[in-house]
Design an enzyme around this catalytic site. Structure first.
Site, PDB file in Angstrom:
ATOM      1  N   HIS A 103      21.035  68.201  42.023  1.00 34.95           N
ATOM      2  CA  HIS A 103      21.405  66.781  42.105  1.00 34.95           C
ATOM      3  C   HIS A 103      22.128  66.352  40.834  1.00 34.95           C
ATOM      4  O   HIS A 103      23.166  65.680  40.896  1.00 34.95           O
ATOM      5  CB  HIS A 103      20.151  65.929  42.315  1.00 34.95           C
ATOM      6  CG  HIS A 103      20.408  64.452  42.192  1.00 34.95           C
ATOM      7  ND1 HIS A 103      20.846  63.688  43.246  1.00 34.95           N
ATOM      8  CD2 HIS A 103      20.305  63.608  41.133  1.00 34.95           C
ATOM      9  CE1 HIS A 103      20.997  62.438  42.847  1.00 34.95           C
ATOM     10  NE2 HIS A 103      20.670  62.363  41.560  1.00 34.95           N
ATOM     11  N   GLU A 104      21.594  66.740  39.684  1.00 33.99           N
ATOM     12  CA  GLU A 104      22.257  66.382  38.424  1.00 33.99           C
ATOM     13  C   GLU A 104      23.599  67.099  38.306  1.00 33.99           C
ATOM     14  O   GLU A 104      24.572  66.531  37.786  1.00 33.99           O
ATOM     15  CB  GLU A 104      21.359  66.726  37.240  1.00 33.99           C
ATOM     16  CG  GLU A 104      20.031  65.986  37.220  1.00 33.99           C
ATOM     17  CD  GLU A 104      20.180  64.476  37.335  1.00 33.99           C
ATOM     18  OE1 GLU A 104      21.207  63.932  36.860  1.00 33.99           O
ATOM     19  OE2 GLU A 104      19.276  63.829  37.902  1.00 33.99           O
TER      20      GLU A 104
END
Length: 228
Positions: A103-104
């Protein structure tokens, strides 16, 4: 029932709603993360390793990765072009760890590709930081001095925070979409359902923050208009 500005039933309703929403979202994300942190991603790779491969594959190979202390303290910082992953997600190989790390990485890919909502959010950060520091001061001054113009200016300043929260939603959702899409076709062997559950739970935090900020704005507009 009127007790004073910021002390009526509407105000306390927002306070209670904020506490309930905040408590629910935090409990849900913690339980979901805890569940999938005990399920290993079958490829046997760590969050750092999968995120590294995603960055390289998605045109963000210049982005670095480092670990930070804390629980779920993960973030991407465009200023140093680094993923800052919590130790458990950086070195862990669970479904939860890999999902959060990717996600990051999704945020880094957004920056590399010039994703418009992400650019808008980045541009809003200094403006919103300033607005959050002074809007309450401006509002109190406007109420004490009975100057409608100041009170309205304070609401406009607060509205910038609402805009920031609303812009944040598509940015976070898109980062999760990129993460799940990559995990699905990259041969990681990860449980996509688990990754999606972890990232959906995390997204609820931003949904709750946006909802509360909208309620606060509506309350301020309503209370200020009644005083005029």
């Amino acid at each position: 029932m009127y007790v004073g500005y910021g002390m009526d039933l509407g105000y306390w309703g927002i306070v209670i709603a904020s506490v309930i929403l905040g408590g629910f979202t935090q409990a849900y994300i913690q339980s979901t993360y805890r569940k999938w942190s005990h399920v290993e991603a079958t490829a046997g790779e760590t969050g750092r390793e999968v995120a590294r491969r995603m960055l390289d594959a998605e045109g963000a190979s210049a982005v670095g990765i480092t670990s930070v202390e804390g629980h779920l303290t993960d973030f991407y910082d465009p200023r140093d072009n680094m993923l800052h992953l919590s130790e458990e997600n950086c070195e862990g190989g669970s479904v939860a760890s890999v999902a959060v790390a990717c996600h990051e990485a999704g945020h880094a890919v957004q920056t590399a590709r010039g994703y418009l909502p992400g650019r808008m959010r980045t541009a809003l950060v200094p403006v919103v930081n300033f607005a959050q520091q002074i809007w309450m001061i401006v509002l109190i001054a406007g109420l004490l001095l009975d100057l409608a113009g100041l009170a309205q200016a304070a609401i406009i300043l607060f509205a910038l925070s609402v805009v920031f929260h609303l812009v944040t939603l598509p940015v976070e959702i898109d980062a999760s979409r990129r993460a799940v899409a990559y995990l699905g076709h990259a041969g990681t062997g990860i449980d996509e359902r688990g990754a999606r559950q972890v990232l959906t739970a995390a997204a609820l935090t931003y949904v709750a923050a946006a909802l509360v900020s909208v309620l606060q704005l509506l309350y301020l507009v309503g209370r200020t208009s009644r005083r005029q």
